[in-house]
Scaffold this motif. Structure first.
Motif, PDB file in Angstrom:
ATOM      1  N   LYS A   1       0.842  -1.190   0.000  1.00 39.14           N
ATOM      2  CA  LYS A   1       0.000   0.000   0.000  1.00 39.14           C
ATOM      3  C   LYS A   1       0.882   1.246   0.000  1.00 39.14           C
ATOM      4  CE  LYS A   1      -3.864   1.890   2.452  1.00 39.14           C
ATOM      5  NZ  LYS A   1      -4.605   1.985   3.712  1.00 39.14           N
TER       6      LYS A   1
ATOM      7  N   SER B   1     -13.594   7.755  14.066  1.00 38.57           N
ATOM      8  CA  SER B   1     -13.795   6.534  13.297  1.00 38.57           C
ATOM      9  C   SER B   1     -14.868   6.708  12.235  1.00 38.57           C
ATOM     10  CB  SER B   1     -14.160   5.392  14.229  1.00 38.57           C
ATOM     11  OG  SER B   1     -15.405   5.647  14.829  1.00 38.57           O
ATOM     12  N   LYS B   2     -15.664   7.747  12.377  1.00 41.44           N
ATOM     13  CA  LYS B   2     -16.773   7.950  11.426  1.00 41.44           C
ATOM     14  C   LYS B   2     -17.598   6.681  11.274  1.00 41.44           C
ATOM     15  CE  LYS B   2     -15.233  11.893   8.963  1.00 41.44           C
ATOM     16  NZ  LYS B   2     -15.802  12.773   7.963  1.00 41.44           N
TER      17      LYS B   2
ATOM     18  N   ASN C   1      -6.796   7.186  12.530  1.00 41.27           N
ATOM     19  CA  ASN C   1      -7.679   7.154  13.679  1.00 41.27           C
ATOM     20  C   ASN C   1      -6.958   7.068  14.998  1.00 41.27           C
ATOM     21  OD1 ASN C   1     -10.713   7.073  13.571  1.00 41.27           O
ATOM     22  ND2 ASN C   1     -10.129   6.045  11.683  1.00 41.27           N
ATOM     23  N   MET C   2      -5.764   6.512  14.959  1.00 37.73           N
ATOM     24  CA  MET C   2      -5.045   6.398  16.214  1.00 37.73           C
ATOM     25  C   MET C   2      -4.815   7.798  16.759  1.00 37.73           C
ATOM     26  SD  MET C   2      -2.069   3.798  16.975  1.00 37.73           S
ATOM     27  CE  MET C   2      -0.770   4.742  16.252  1.00 37.73           C
TER      28      MET C   2
ATOM     29  N   ASP D   1     -20.762  10.749   5.446  1.00 34.45           N
ATOM     30  CA  ASP D   1     -19.588   9.882   5.296  1.00 34.45           C
ATOM     31  C   ASP D   1     -19.348   8.961   6.483  1.00 34.45           C
ATOM     32  OD1 ASP D   1     -18.575  10.074   2.783  1.00 34.45           O
ATOM     33  OD2 ASP D   1     -17.569  11.975   3.185  1.00 34.45           O
ATOM     34  N   TYR D   2     -20.404   8.709   7.205  1.00 33.91           N
ATOM     35  CA  TYR D   2     -20.311   7.746   8.294  1.00 33.91           C
ATOM     36  C   TYR D   2     -20.744   6.382   7.786  1.00 33.91           C
ATOM     37  CZ  TYR D   2     -19.338  10.707  12.310  1.00 33.91           C
ATOM     38  OH  TYR D   2     -18.720  11.526  13.225  1.00 33.91           O
ATOM     39  N   MET D   3     -20.276   5.339   8.448  1.00 39.64           N
ATOM     40  CA  MET D   3     -20.764   4.006   8.125  1.00 39.64           C
ATOM     41  C   MET D   3     -21.327   3.339   9.368  1.00 39.64           C
ATOM     42  SD  MET D   3     -18.182   2.496   5.252  1.00 39.64           S
ATOM     43  CE  MET D   3     -19.271   2.212   3.867  1.00 39.64           C
TER      44      MET D   3
ATOM     45  N   ASN E   1      -4.652   7.121  -0.271  1.00 33.83           N
ATOM     46  CA  ASN E   1      -5.610   7.365   0.802  1.00 33.83           C
ATOM     47  C   ASN E   1      -4.929   7.127   2.130  1.00 33.83           C
ATOM     48  OD1 ASN E   1      -8.388   7.940  -0.149  1.00 33.83           O
ATOM     49  ND2 ASN E   1      -7.972   6.121  -1.385  1.00 33.83           N
TER      50      ASN E   1
ATOM     51  N   ARG F   1      -8.973   9.859  16.292  1.00 35.78           N
ATOM     52  CA  ARG F   1     -10.123   9.239  16.958  1.00 35.78           C
ATOM     53  C   ARG F   1     -11.436   9.684  16.321  1.00 35.78           C
ATOM     54  NH1 ARG F   1      -8.602   5.204  19.856  1.00 35.78           N
ATOM     55  NH2 ARG F   1      -6.368   5.372  19.666  1.00 35.78           N
TER      56      ARG F   1
ATOM     57  N   ASP G   1      -4.036   5.934   5.598  1.00 41.19           N
ATOM     58  CA  ASP G   1      -4.429   4.701   6.257  1.00 41.19           C
ATOM     59  C   ASP G   1      -5.443   4.986   7.364  1.00 41.19           C
ATOM     60  OD1 ASP G   1      -3.850   1.744   6.786  1.00 41.19           O
ATOM     61  OD2 ASP G   1      -3.623   2.663   8.750  1.00 41.19           O
ATOM     62  N   TYR G   2      -6.543   4.254   7.276  1.00 43.41           N
ATOM     63  CA  TYR G   2      -7.660   4.478   8.197  1.00 43.41           C
ATOM     64  C   TYR G   2      -7.239   4.302   9.655  1.00 43.41           C
ATOM     65  CZ  TYR G   2     -12.283   3.639  10.262  1.00 43.41           C
ATOM     66  OH  TYR G   2     -13.411   3.670  11.029  1.00 43.41           O
ATOM     67  N   PHE G   3      -6.479   3.264   9.918  1.00 44.13           N
ATOM     68  CA  PHE G   3      -6.132   2.962  11.306  1.00 44.13           C
ATOM     69  C   PHE G   3      -5.107   3.947  11.866  1.00 44.13           C
ATOM     70  CE2 PHE G   3      -7.380  -1.230   9.528  1.00 44.13           C
ATOM     71  CZ  PHE G   3      -8.569  -1.329  10.222  1.00 44.13           C
ATOM     72  N   ALA G   4      -4.092   4.238  11.072  1.00 41.76           N
ATOM     73  CA  ALA G   4      -3.062   5.174  11.522  1.00 41.76           C
ATOM     74  C   ALA G   4      -3.695   6.536  11.803  1.00 41.76           C
ATOM     75  CB  ALA G   4      -1.979   5.304  10.461  1.00 41.76           C
TER      76      ALA G   4
END
Lengths: 334, 334
Positions: free
Chosen positions: B2, B61-62, B55-56, B91-93, B48, B59, B50-53
């Motif tokens: 990635k 998470s949407k 969010n760390m 844009d939330y899930m 894009n 915070r 990284d979602y996790f990085a």
DNA sequence: CTGAAAGCGCTTACAG
DNA sequence: CTGAAAGCGCTTACAG
């Protein structure tokens, strides 16, 4: 503040390494005493490793994306139930996306899901997709009636056979003027069901009448509208509906036109929703195992996530023709 | 592999700081030229974060957790649709959880959801919960018919008024022997609907008969079983069903017992599902706005996530009594 | 106008 | 048997 691995390490007087190893069952080498101390601190403080930090390393989001055309559709909600039933046992969770039948929405959702590093996606869709580009980077299962050709992971239903059987049943019951409610508008081309209808007429030496076919959305309202147009136009004695929801709409249309089911009109659906046996009269229909389809999709996806090198099996589900009160033989009727 | 922010930085010849700032719209200070170069690299490589990085640190998470008793329930699937419709715009899930009406499952799900640092949760539940302990750490909205008392974020429906209106309607139509299908077994105590029934009889000086009440699960099948027991036992001329699904079951029970609706039995539901107007006869019912309830829940939750200091509004939804073909006046009948 | 460095909360080679 | 240190991919004070 949320409690971290550092806190636990401090409390139990060890290093974060030790805590991490023990928590991830890689702690054989540590003394029982240490393990106990760490576990105690974990319990007492209700410590849970941070989801994001953990995932940054492991990349095990334990999350699956699921896209359906319509959550309120009785067939798809049953599929969702099946998917959920399996995945929840595996500690996976589902990101649910409602595409409203839109191909564009589907693409958006796929993008978003991949951004979130889902472990895999289940896509229930009536659309043909350029799967290569969009989904390639993740395991996926399609519930798409075989629209997209693949070598593996095909979850199919014997739509053709099921439909054929229902038409044959009507013919055997003496019906000659048999109509069909279908959907050709890009979505849900119920091609197989329609093809079976055509072939079955032919095999029985009955003439195909174009005006016996009507098209509409695969919803209750869509079925109602389509049936109304069709029943006003023709004098068919039997009607094969694209699915059960369209059949429900047909009940209403028939009622409004003063046609009694099954005396004046035999009606057959497709799906066997829970509600169908409670209709008045109970609906004769071709059952397909929605829950099991979802459950199987989840099972295969899970396998594929954990053994990417393995091929995903194909599976074809049987249908079952269920005769109830909405069909009858044609006798004195012309 | 990635592509990361480092790659983009390298490609566009700047530092990761610069890339990050520009991507997060904090890049006013950078030259147009730099911005362009960075954006170009981003586009070309389809980068894009990284979602996790991400969010760390942020915070955000949407992601919202949603727990429902049953995804295939027509009322709840409509609520889900409403929730999804709003959140997808933001844009939330949604992480969807199917609790199967189980309080224990609900608790498990809540735990899991909090572990995943969801931004908030929407809990549709018939159960009373010790909310303080389990949900406290996250914004939440309850769709619980007011079982759990709170000062804010109450989403209520005028169940009492709606139910009262329907019973009054039957009485005005001459009915004296009015039954009710309810659910008392811990879940869905339809207390308000039942209370309204009792009170309305009283206000009209009608005697309350305990044997006119029957209890069952709030499903089609539950309604069928309960109605069967009730109709075999009594000679009521009208029946208020706990919800539309139970009413659908009632149709079947009446049919099997040779009772015609509405001639022999007037039937009233509660919900106004899409299907209800297509039943045969169309169901008289008390409509409640399922989609809007979901949509509102999502709206309030979103507000609460973004302005935690603000109080969540309360809201009470109106019901609407809809007369259709399943009810009639009682005349020659005793 | 730009970047080096620290830090988010974890895991995992590696050294002892 | 145990821990210091590097690193995952980001963001953000801070210094220049």
């Amino acid at each position: 503040m949320k409690i971290t691995i550092k806190d636990i390490a401090e409390i139990s007087g060890v290093s974060t390494t030790t805590v991490s190893q023990i928590l991830n069952n890689k702690g054989q080498r540590f003394s029982e005493e240490t393990k106990r101390r760490v576990m105690k601190a974990v319990e007492e403080n209700d410590y849970n490793p941070d989801y994001f930090a953990k995932n940054m390393i492991n990349r095990e989001s334990k999350t699956v994306g699921m896209i359906v055309p319509d959550v309120t559709d009785l067939f798809f909600s049953k599929v969702i139930e099946g998917v959920e039933a399996y995945l929840t046992k595996k500690d996976y969770m589902i990101l649910l996306c409602n595409s409203n039948h839109s191909n564009e929405m589907e693409k958006n959702y796929i993008k978003q899901l991949l951004n979130r590093s889902v472990a895999g996606v289940i896509l229930a869709s009536p659309n043909a997709m350029e799967l290569e580009t969009s989904l390639k980077s993740s395991p996926y299962i399609l519930i798409d009636r075989g629209i997209n050709t693949r070598v593996e992971g095909n979850l199919l239903v014997k739509e053709y056979e099921g439909s054929y059987e229902s038409v044959q049943y009507l013919i055997d019951a003496g019906h000659k003027k048999i109509g069909m409610l279908t959907n050709e508008s890009g979505y849900y081309e119920m091609t197989d069901r329609y093809r079976a209808y055509v072939q079955c007429l032919k095999d029985n030496k009955l003439i195909y009448h174009g005006e016996y076919i009507e098209d509409g959305p695969v919803t209750i309202e869509g079925g109602y509208e389509a049936a109304k147009r069709l029943l006003e136009r023709t004098d068919i004695t039997a009607l094969c509906c694209g699915n059960d929801q369209m059949a429900i709409g047909t009940y209403r249309a028939a009622y409004e036109l003063g046609l009694k089911i099954p005396e004046d009109l035999s009606v057959i659906g497709f799906d066997d929703l829970e509600i169908s046996s409670y209709l008045n009269p109970p609906l004769t229909t071709v059952a397909q195992p929605a829950f099991e389809i979802g459950y199987t999709a989840a099972t295969y996806l899970f396998q594929s996530i954990n053994s990417p090198e393995q091929k995903i099996p194909n599976r074809t589900f049987e249908t079952e023709f269920i005769v109830r009160g909405s069909t009858t033989t044609v006798d004195k009727k012309k």
